[in-house]
Every structure is written in C-alpha cells, then in structure tokens.
Motif scaffolding. Structure first.
Motif, mmCIF file in Angstrom:
data_model
loop_
_atom_site.group_PDB
_atom_site.id
_atom_site.type_symbol
_atom_site.label_atom_id
_atom_site.label_comp_id
_atom_site.label_asym_id
_atom_site.label_seq_id
_atom_site.Cartn_x
_atom_site.Cartn_y
_atom_site.Cartn_z
ATOM 1 N N SER A 1 0.858 -1.186 0.000
ATOM 2 C CA SER A 1 0.000 0.000 0.000
ATOM 3 C C SER A 1 0.896 1.238 0.000
ATOM 4 O O SER A 1 1.830 1.331 0.811
ATOM 5 N N VAL A 2 0.600 2.180 -0.885
ATOM 6 C CA VAL A 2 1.487 3.325 -1.109
ATOM 7 C C VAL A 2 0.671 4.610 -1.157
ATOM 8 O O VAL A 2 -0.378 4.671 -1.814
ATOM 9 N N ALA A 3 1.167 5.641 -0.481
ATOM 10 C CA ALA A 3 0.554 6.968 -0.549
ATOM 11 C C ALA A 3 1.414 7.879 -1.422
ATOM 12 O O ALA A 3 2.643 7.824 -1.368
ATOM 13 N N ILE A 4 0.763 8.707 -2.223
ATOM 14 C CA ILE A 4 1.463 9.747 -2.973
ATOM 15 C C ILE A 4 1.442 11.004 -2.110
ATOM 16 O O ILE A 4 0.384 11.441 -1.651
ATOM 17 N N THR A 5 2.620 11.580 -1.880
ATOM 18 C CA THR A 5 2.720 12.793 -1.070
ATOM 19 C C THR A 5 3.485 13.860 -1.854
ATOM 20 O O THR A 5 4.062 13.588 -2.912
ATOM 21 N N GLU A 6 3.519 15.060 -1.309
ATOM 22 C CA GLU A 6 4.271 16.150 -1.936
ATOM 23 C C GLU A 6 5.756 15.817 -2.001
ATOM 24 O O GLU A 6 6.482 16.286 -2.885
ATOM 25 N N GLN A 7 6.228 14.976 -1.050
ATOM 26 C CA GLN A 7 7.649 14.626 -0.981
ATOM 27 C C GLN A 7 7.997 13.362 -1.767
ATOM 28 O O GLN A 7 9.156 12.955 -1.805
ATOM 29 N N GLY A 8 6.991 12.713 -2.360
ATOM 30 C CA GLY A 8 7.248 11.484 -3.097
ATOM 31 C C GLY A 8 6.390 10.345 -2.581
ATOM 32 O O GLY A 8 5.569 10.518 -1.671
ATOM 33 N N PRO A 9 6.572 9.131 -3.128
ATOM 34 C CA PRO A 9 5.773 7.993 -2.669
ATOM 35 C C PRO A 9 6.164 7.582 -1.254
ATOM 36 O O PRO A 9 7.327 7.679 -0.866
ATOM 37 N N LEU A 10 5.185 7.123 -0.507
ATOM 38 C CA LEU A 10 5.406 6.638 0.856
ATOM 39 C C LEU A 10 4.835 5.226 0.919
ATOM 40 O O LEU A 10 3.621 5.034 0.815
#
Length: 278
Positions: A244-253
């Motif tokens: 499971s991956v989140a897209i954030t302002e700093q990149g994928p998490l």
C-alpha cells in the motif's frame, strides 16, 4: 470517486501498514514445512490482537479467515485450512491486511518453504516483486494511473524466463485504491489496456495498493467451488506481491514497508517521503 487523504489520515494508514508489516514478518517466519495454512492464520490473528487492530479480510464478502494463504498454483484468495500443510519446496503467497481507527493497510508477499527451490521459482518471485517496485517508482505527482501499469508490465516483459517462454501477467485481478475501505477506486491493471485510456492523474493524497500477480504459464485463472480460491487455469505456479502506497508532496510513501520503501526505491533514484510517525 478517488478518495484523497490528508497528511493526518495518511499517518493513520501508516499505523495500519506497520501492523501488516509485522504480520508479514511473523507469518514468513512461521511458513515452514509441516505448518498448516491455518497455523499461519493463527499467527496473524495474534499479531492483530497484540496491536489492537482488526482484520480487513475476516468477514469481507463472507471470507472466513484473517489472511489469504495461496500456495503454488493458487494465485490469490486461498482460504487458510488445517488440511493444507506446507511441504519443503512449496512457495506460498500471503496476503494480509489491518484496520486501525477505520483506516486500512493491505500487502502481500511470496515466501519459500524449506530449501532447494528451482531457480525458475526464485526468479518468478524476484520478477514479480521487482515489477511492484517499478510500479511504485512511477507513483509521481503528474503521472497517470496507466504509467504505473506500464512500469509493471514493461519490467515483467523484459525479463527472460528460465527455460524459455513468457511470464503470465494475471489478467483478472490487479491493484486498487485503499483508505477508508480495503478496495476502492481506481482499479489498477498490471498491464496496459489501450481502451481504458490513461486513467486519473496522480495527485498527493491518493493511496493505491500496487499488486502484481505473475505465473510461470497462463495469465488466465479459474475459481474453485468455494467462490474464493483462484488458481491459474493451467495449474502453473504463481507469485503475488503487494504494498500500500501513498502519494505525497515529498514522493511515494510505502505505508506497509518498515523503511517506507527507502532501500528498494533507491535503485530507481527515488527517495520516499519521510515516515509520518517519525
């Protein structure tokens, strides 16, 4: 509708993801010759209880267990049973999930039981796992959903299969959105299908489960009479990996990886977002 999460909500999903990571660690350790798949389910139940989390698999559409245990030719959704006993040389894909304060985590991996596995099996798992990381590396703001599918498929298609032939990219199942539910929009294919178009643009706050399934033979599947257990149509062995991956302002998490994906994404020149839990 694609659910967009706040940073605070992503932090909650990270909590759930770390519980899933612990289930993976514990079940990988327990997947030894002589263990039943029910034994693995018991291990997962214990981890969930220790962390005060709930299973998002148990009761989902009537599913009767805490995790999915899928050995050898079983692709996904294998039901744990005391009658399915692991043998030396088996492989098994374990799919696990957790809910923390209403937020979901979901991830899968392929484990090797015992020793002496054929090179084609270790390569099958490597190719499947690495295709997942290629997909995760494509999760950049401004890309589109199809860019993830293309990255997964391209990696698999470029890998020579020991003994010749091609890998089968399972067609009937794929990745998905995740958040307040385990399965949400959008559905994510592990190959590019032109008629589906490019899909939604990737934006911060979008969370996806990247989930390739690959076989040593056909991309086609069949389902047993239990309405859950999915096998390859030709009974060729398969591998399943998921994060499971989140897209954030700093990149994928990578929410379900202990290090947020830092080690594996480095090969792609991608630095994951910092862990919101510190």
């Amino acid at each position: 509708m694609v659910e967009i999460k706040t940073p605070e909500q992503i932090a909650k999903m990270r909590e759930a993801g770390l519980v899933v990571a612990e289930i993976h660690r514990a079940t990988r350790e327990a997947a030894v010759p002589g263990a039943s798949t029910k034994d693995l389910d018991d291990v997962a139940r214990k981890v969930l209880a220790e962390h005060g989390a709930k299973s998002n698999f148990l009761g989902y559409g009537g599913f009767p267990a805490t995790i999915c245990t899928s050995p050898n030719e079983v692709v996904v959704h294998g039901i744990p049973s005391p009658d399915v006993v692991l043998k030396d040389g088996d492989i098994i894909s374990i799919d696990a999930g957790a809910i923390v304060d209403g937020w979901h985590g979901d991830a899968a991996f392929t484990a090797f039981v015992g020793s002496g596995h054929a090179p084609e099996l270790t390569e099958l798992s490597r190719v499947t796992e690495e295709s997942m990381w290629a997909g995760i590396a494509a999760m950049r703001t401004g890309n589109r959903l199809v860019d993830i599918s293309r990255a997964v498929e391209t990696f698999i298609r470029r890998q020579p299969r020991p003994g010749g032939g091609k890998y089968g990219i399972i067609e009937d199942y794929g990745g998905h959105g995740i958040g307040t539910q385990m399965h949400m929009d959008p559905h994510l294919l592990n190959y590019v299908e032109r008629r589906r178009g490019r899909g939604p643009k990737l934006v911060p706050g979008m969370c996806l489960a990247i989930e390739p399934m690959v076989s040593l033979g056909t991309p086609k599947t069949k389902t047993l009479s239990d309405d859950w257990t999915v096998l390859t149509l030709d009974d060729s062995w398969s591998s399943h990996w998921e994060h499971s991956v989140a897209i954030t302002e700093q990149g994928p998490l990578v929410l379900t990886a202990p290090d947020c994906g830092r080690e594996r994404l480095a090969a792609y020149g991608v630095t994951p977002a910092p862990d919101p839990l510190g």
